[in-house]
Design an enzyme around this catalytic site. Structure first.
Site, mmCIF file in Angstrom:
data_model
loop_
_atom_site.group_PDB
_atom_site.id
_atom_site.type_symbol
_atom_site.label_atom_id
_atom_site.label_comp_id
_atom_site.label_asym_id
_atom_site.label_seq_id
_atom_site.Cartn_x
_atom_site.Cartn_y
_atom_site.Cartn_z
ATOM 1 N N GLY A 105 0.755 -1.341 0.115
ATOM 2 C CA GLY A 105 -0.038 0.210 0.041
ATOM 3 C C GLY A 105 0.816 1.338 0.144
ATOM 4 O O GLY A 105 2.099 1.187 -0.040
ATOM 5 N N SER A 201 6.229 -0.515 -6.430
ATOM 6 C CA SER A 201 5.310 -0.780 -5.418
ATOM 7 C C SER A 201 3.877 -0.228 -5.656
ATOM 8 O O SER A 201 3.430 -0.527 -6.924
ATOM 9 C CB SER A 201 5.979 -0.594 -4.170
ATOM 10 O OG SER A 201 5.067 -1.253 -3.180
ATOM 11 N N TYR A 202 3.275 0.574 -4.868
ATOM 12 C CA TYR A 202 2.052 1.191 -4.955
ATOM 13 C C TYR A 202 2.075 2.472 -6.131
ATOM 14 O O TYR A 202 1.115 2.765 -6.600
ATOM 15 C CB TYR A 202 1.565 1.775 -3.640
ATOM 16 C CG TYR A 202 0.083 1.738 -3.803
ATOM 17 C CD1 TYR A 202 -0.804 0.720 -3.504
ATOM 18 C CD2 TYR A 202 -0.538 2.963 -4.023
ATOM 19 C CE1 TYR A 202 -2.345 1.041 -3.779
ATOM 20 C CE2 TYR A 202 -2.032 3.211 -4.098
ATOM 21 C CZ TYR A 202 -2.841 2.178 -4.126
ATOM 22 O OH TYR A 202 -4.098 2.314 -3.953
ATOM 23 N N ASP A 402 11.259 -10.922 -4.406
ATOM 24 C CA ASP A 402 10.166 -10.167 -3.763
ATOM 25 C C ASP A 402 8.907 -11.062 -3.613
ATOM 26 O O ASP A 402 8.274 -11.377 -4.656
ATOM 27 C CB ASP A 402 9.912 -8.698 -4.358
ATOM 28 C CG ASP A 402 8.799 -8.287 -3.931
ATOM 29 O OD1 ASP A 402 8.563 -8.305 -2.631
ATOM 30 O OD2 ASP A 402 8.210 -7.566 -4.599
ATOM 31 N N HIS A 454 12.148 -6.226 -3.428
ATOM 32 C CA HIS A 454 11.142 -5.302 -3.763
ATOM 33 C C HIS A 454 11.733 -4.160 -4.498
ATOM 34 O O HIS A 454 11.517 -3.297 -5.224
ATOM 35 C CB HIS A 454 10.287 -5.199 -2.740
ATOM 36 C CG HIS A 454 8.980 -4.296 -2.997
ATOM 37 N ND1 HIS A 454 7.980 -4.856 -3.758
ATOM 38 C CD2 HIS A 454 8.723 -3.048 -2.458
ATOM 39 C CE1 HIS A 454 7.044 -4.061 -3.715
ATOM 40 N NE2 HIS A 454 7.456 -2.791 -3.180
#
Length: 480
Positions: A105, A201-202, A402, A454
């Protein structure tokens, strides 16, 4: 019709700003100079210029976003501008804390992560008081603009407390567009420069959503405001269904969970729904609490940073300890050094940060922003399909260690975009070693980065740098 209405509304809302451009230009050199960083505390000598400060994106609510520009190390006037956006979840929050249940998130600081441990020119020493140079900084190839977004993340702020209770995708994209328009007026030398967006990511939501806003905004003007060329995004949150199927599949294929719990989750969970049954949630919690063990889910083969005293999730043998072993140059506690450094008063003064005097320490990740997120698109696939028509350069990459937003999730999502293969799957190379694997489509390029977690540039800086150079050049990754 709906599309035209959205564009017109956006254009009219920002028209007031365009009318003041002539006046603003007259004061631009002074505004830029006020944002100039002469030198950061503990910084080694550098030849490039740095600027940082605030851009107000909403006067009514008092929302202002913090940026940090590190210009290219050579010929900055000839290099493109790259906006970096972070979205990664809190690493300390992710160790045995139900990543599958929560997924990834928003809430991360681009200053803490992107700038200070991934692609920026500096790294922070373990004392948290001095800096050293990053050999593979992306500002060797581009001017880097780091943005802490949305308001409430890092040094970015709002004077309306309710804004911290209802952040979301829509407002974040709108504020980022306003930021860019106003930032470009402060730095007119970048107004017609080749412009790209990058992140992870987000930011898999942030980037295509902002890209769509930029394309719409350009279309609404007689002359495009941005020379927008494309974007590159790593380990992106793509589609809620495929992301979660990918996580549980990654766990199982990497022997992190049992056959029984793997099949139980697939049978009990309907990931096409936002809210899951209590039975489904229970299976996920069981898997991560009792089967995964003490592992950093962002990078499953490296040792986590253990800093919490008497923490209940740490195994007894690791409690009351501080571990930060380096593996091939990787230090898992780098985020902690950032939280020391950027809380130093002299650092904040040098960066023109914390001008409102926030009553709490600067933190790398805002859990409040993440926990209060109000609107999140279920799938970014429709947005990608729209953007394919805009003739943008689009690259998607995945670090393959990841487990939070794993390569399996991304491949499942991409398989549902009906892409046309241009160059078939092949291994790409760095220093005579396989750097990863890639496939080139007419619409985008997909690449994996071998041995990266990640935050790909943190774990494999040289491979990430080669990836970035290839992206900017619009060339395929090295075949040998």
């Amino acid at each position: 019709m709906v599309f035209q209405s959205v564009v017109l509304k956006l254009f009219m809302s920002l028209l007031f700003f365009s009318s003041t451009i002539t006046t603003a230009i007259a004061t631009l050199p002074k505004q830029q100079e006020l944002d100039r960083i002469s030198a950061l505390p503990g910084q080694p000598p550098v030849t490039f210029s740095q600027f940082s400060g605030y851009v107000t994106v909403n006067e009514q609510h008092g929302r202002a976003l913090f940026y940090w520009l590190t210009e290219a190390t050579s010929f900055p006037e000839k290099k493109p501008l790259v906006l970096w956006l972070n979205g990664v979840i809190d690493p300390n929050h992710l160790i045995n804390n139900y990543a599958l249940h929560n997924c990834a998130g928003p809430g991360a600081s681009s200053v803490a992560f992107g700038a200070s441990e991934e692609i920026g020119p500096f790294r922070i020493n373990s004392t948290g008081s001095s800096l050293y140079l990053n050999e593979y900084s992306w500002n060797r190839e581009a001017n880097l603009l780091f943005l802490e977004s949305p308001a409430g993340v890092g040094f970015s702020y709002t004077n309306t407390s309710s804004n911290l209770k209802d952040p979301g995708d829509k407002r974040t994209a709108e504020d980022a567009l306003v930021f860019l328009i106003r930032w470009m007026s402060r730095f007119p030398q970048y107004r017609h420069r080749e412009f790209y967006i990058a992140g992870e990511s987000y930011a898999g939501h942030y980037i295509p959503q902002l890209a769509e806003k930029i394309v719409e905004y350009n279309k609404a003007l007689l002359q495009p405001a941005f020379n927008f060329k494309g974007f590159i995004v790593g380990n992106p949150v793509f589609d809620n269904y495929y992301d979660k199927i990918g996580v549980i599949t990654y766990y199982w294929t990497h022997s992190m969970i049992s056959d029984r719990i793997y099949h139980d989750i697939l049978n009990e969970c309907n990931f096409k729904e936002v809210n899951q049954s209590s039975v489904c949630n229970g299976r996920q919690i069981y898997a991560e609490k009792y089967e995964l063990g003490f592992v950093d889910q962002y990078s499953i083969y490296t040792t986590p940073c253990v800093t919490l005293i008497n923490d209940t999730w740490a195994p007894p043998r690791l409690r009351n300890t501080l571990l930060h072993p380096r593996v091939s140059g990787y230090d898992p506690c780098t985020r902690n050094y950032a939280e020391k450094y950027y809380n130093l008063p002299e650092v904040q003064k040098a960066m023109h940060a914390n001008v409102t005097g926030i009553l709490h320490n600067w933190i790398a990740h805002s859990a409040d922003i993440q926990n209060n997120w109000t609107d999140s698109e279920f799938s970014m696939l429709p947005t990608y399909k729209k953007l394919f028509a805009a003739d943008l350069r689009i690259w998607v990459f995945s670090g393959d260690t990841d487990s939070v937003v794993p390569v399996i999730s991304t491949r499942l999502a991409l398989n549902h975009l009906n892409l046309t293969v241009k160059t078939k799957w092949y291994p790409w190379y760095a220093d005579d070693q396989v750097g990863g694997w890639t496939e080139v489509y007419d619409q985008l390029t997909f690449a994996t980065v071998r041995g990266a977690g990640h935050e790909v540039p943190l774990f494999q800086p040289k491979r990430a740098f080669i990836l970035f150079k290839s992206f900017l050049a619009g060339k395929e990754l090295p075949h040998s």
